[in-house]
Design an enzyme around this catalytic site. Structure first.
Site, mmCIF file in Angstrom:
data_model
loop_
_atom_site.group_PDB
_atom_site.id
_atom_site.type_symbol
_atom_site.label_atom_id
_atom_site.label_comp_id
_atom_site.label_asym_id
_atom_site.label_seq_id
_atom_site.Cartn_x
_atom_site.Cartn_y
_atom_site.Cartn_z
ATOM 1 N N ARG A 187 1.283 21.791 7.292
ATOM 2 C CA ARG A 187 2.565 22.505 7.394
ATOM 3 C C ARG A 187 3.060 22.808 5.974
ATOM 4 O O ARG A 187 3.669 21.949 5.333
ATOM 5 C CB ARG A 187 3.632 21.671 8.129
ATOM 6 N N LYS A 214 14.342 26.235 9.969
ATOM 7 C CA LYS A 214 13.813 26.957 11.133
ATOM 8 C C LYS A 214 14.297 28.402 11.163
ATOM 9 O O LYS A 214 15.462 28.698 10.902
ATOM 10 C CB LYS A 214 14.243 26.216 12.404
ATOM 11 N N ASP A 220 13.781 22.201 5.619
ATOM 12 C CA ASP A 220 12.375 21.879 5.340
ATOM 13 C C ASP A 220 12.087 21.851 3.858
ATOM 14 O O ASP A 220 11.152 21.195 3.415
ATOM 15 C CB ASP A 220 11.448 22.874 6.034
ATOM 16 N N GLN A 277 12.596 24.240 20.179
ATOM 17 C CA GLN A 277 12.948 22.868 19.793
ATOM 18 C C GLN A 277 14.393 22.547 20.164
ATOM 19 O O GLN A 277 14.738 21.394 20.408
ATOM 20 C CB GLN A 277 12.779 22.668 18.278
#
Ligand code: MRU
Length: 347
Positions: free
Chosen positions: A86, A245, A234, A193
């Site tokens: 990721r 996101k 992130d 999510q």
């Protein structure tokens, strides 16, 4: 509190978040490659949890090392597999660096001892993350008045971390003080999510929550007396630009338009001082089928071309505060973030 990952009898068990909310199922991972696949396929997700999971994977790799290769070369291979999972979540690279330090410090030990020490480090990271989230929650809740109505996106909760959560940790801390009137959770296309994980997690804790589709955010912000938007991160660049996101940037712009404060909640391990601004953040592009399909069924023409970036970057001008375990950092972020990392510097 739901456990997102644990180690037992030579294996790492990860809560398979792709099966939530229908099923609470732990997947048994026996190799670091299985851990890497679990991260890639979003069985384990959320920047802090990705980092800790990779750390467990690296301990597993040393545990299983079979002397077929040179240990150093093998370890580099493991790191490169983990790095490729990721690319946006900087906690992953932070965890790999931390595990590398432990690996190098104890390189002279026999394999069993080295594996034990690396496993202990991964477990320490798990426990630290929980404490960090609790501290973050305590700082963050001071931003919320009584009768707060908080909008959030994706899942920056217990499921994305080692418990409590970042954005949802702030909400939990405010809820404990009876300050949360309602949470408004964006469903978070493409892989939901928000509707699968945030809704499940908040309802389990009996925190009032309403699910909205992502395209309802503007009118809800205008009409429903939303008092704050809180999202996770992130990767945060040195100037405060924040990757989170996909859809977070849009929410930040909408929040500004409607005079609603927009906050980011993230641990220091999510801050990347090596990059000066958000343009340098690598944005992961994921499989096009995530957009073409919902839960395994095509919802469009299967051959259509799709753009599927997993994250977007919110420019720092739209962020009203970055909530960390060391306190709340306010603009100018370049100064506040530097201070928090410099020795003795606190916010
Ligand atoms: O693709 P995901 O589900 O890993 O994305 C997660 C997010 O965007 C979270 O908001 C972020 O990682 C912070 S989690 C505490």
């Amino acid at each position: 509190m739901i456990q997102t990952i644990y180690y037992k009898d030579d294996a790492v068990y990860v809560l398979d978040q792709n099966q939530l909310p229908a099923k609470v199922h732990y997947e048994k991972c026996l190799t670091y490659q299985e851990i890497a696949v679990a991260i890639k396929e979003l069985k384990v997700r959320g920047a802090p949890l990705i980092g800790v999971t990779a750390a467990f994977g690296m301990a597993l790799a040393i545990q299983n090392f079979n002397n077929e290769k040179n240990l150093l070369a093998f370890y580099e291979e493991v790191e490169s597999v983990m790095r490729s999972t990721r690319p946006t979540a900087v906690n992953l690279f932070w965890a790999i660096r931390r595990m590398r330090r432990v690996f190098e410090t104890h390189l002279g030990l026999d394999q069993v001892e080295l594996a034990k020490i690396m496993l202990r480090e991964a477990q320490d990271m798990y426990e630290e993350d929980l404490r960090i989230n609790i501290d973050m929650g305590e700082y963050g809740q001071t931003l919320l008045g009584s009768d707060s109505q908080v909008m959030t996106i994706c899942n920056a909760g217990a499921l994305a971390t080692c418990g409590h959560g970042t954005a949802l940790g702030v909400i939990r801390a405010a809820h404990a003080r009876k300050h949360i009137q309602r949470v408004w959770a964006c469903e978070t296309r493409p892989v939901l999510q928000g509707s699968r994980l945030t809704i499940w997690e908040l309802m389990e804790d009996k925190i009032p929550v309403t699910l909205i589709t992502d395209n309802m955010a503007a009118s809800v912000l205008r009409d429903k007396n939303i008092t704050a938007v809180i999202a996770g991160a992130d990767r945060i660049a040195a100037n405060g630009d924040t990757a989170n996101k996909i859809g977070t940037y849009g929410l930040a712009v909408l929040a500004r338009q409607h005079g609603v404060p927009f906050y980011i909640a993230a641990p220091l391990s999510t801050i990347d001082m090596s990059i000066s601004n958000g343009e340098e953040i690598p944005i992961e592009e994921r499989n096009q089928d995530e957009v073409r399909m919902v839960r395994g069924t095509y919802i469009t023409v299967p051959e259509v071309d799709v753009f599927n970036p997993a994250f977007d970057v919110t420019p720092h001008e739209f962020i009203d505060g970055i909530i960390t375990e060391k306190g709340i950092i306010q603009a100018p972020y370049i100064k506040g973030l530097k201070a928090v990392f410099s020795e003795g510097g606190d916010v």
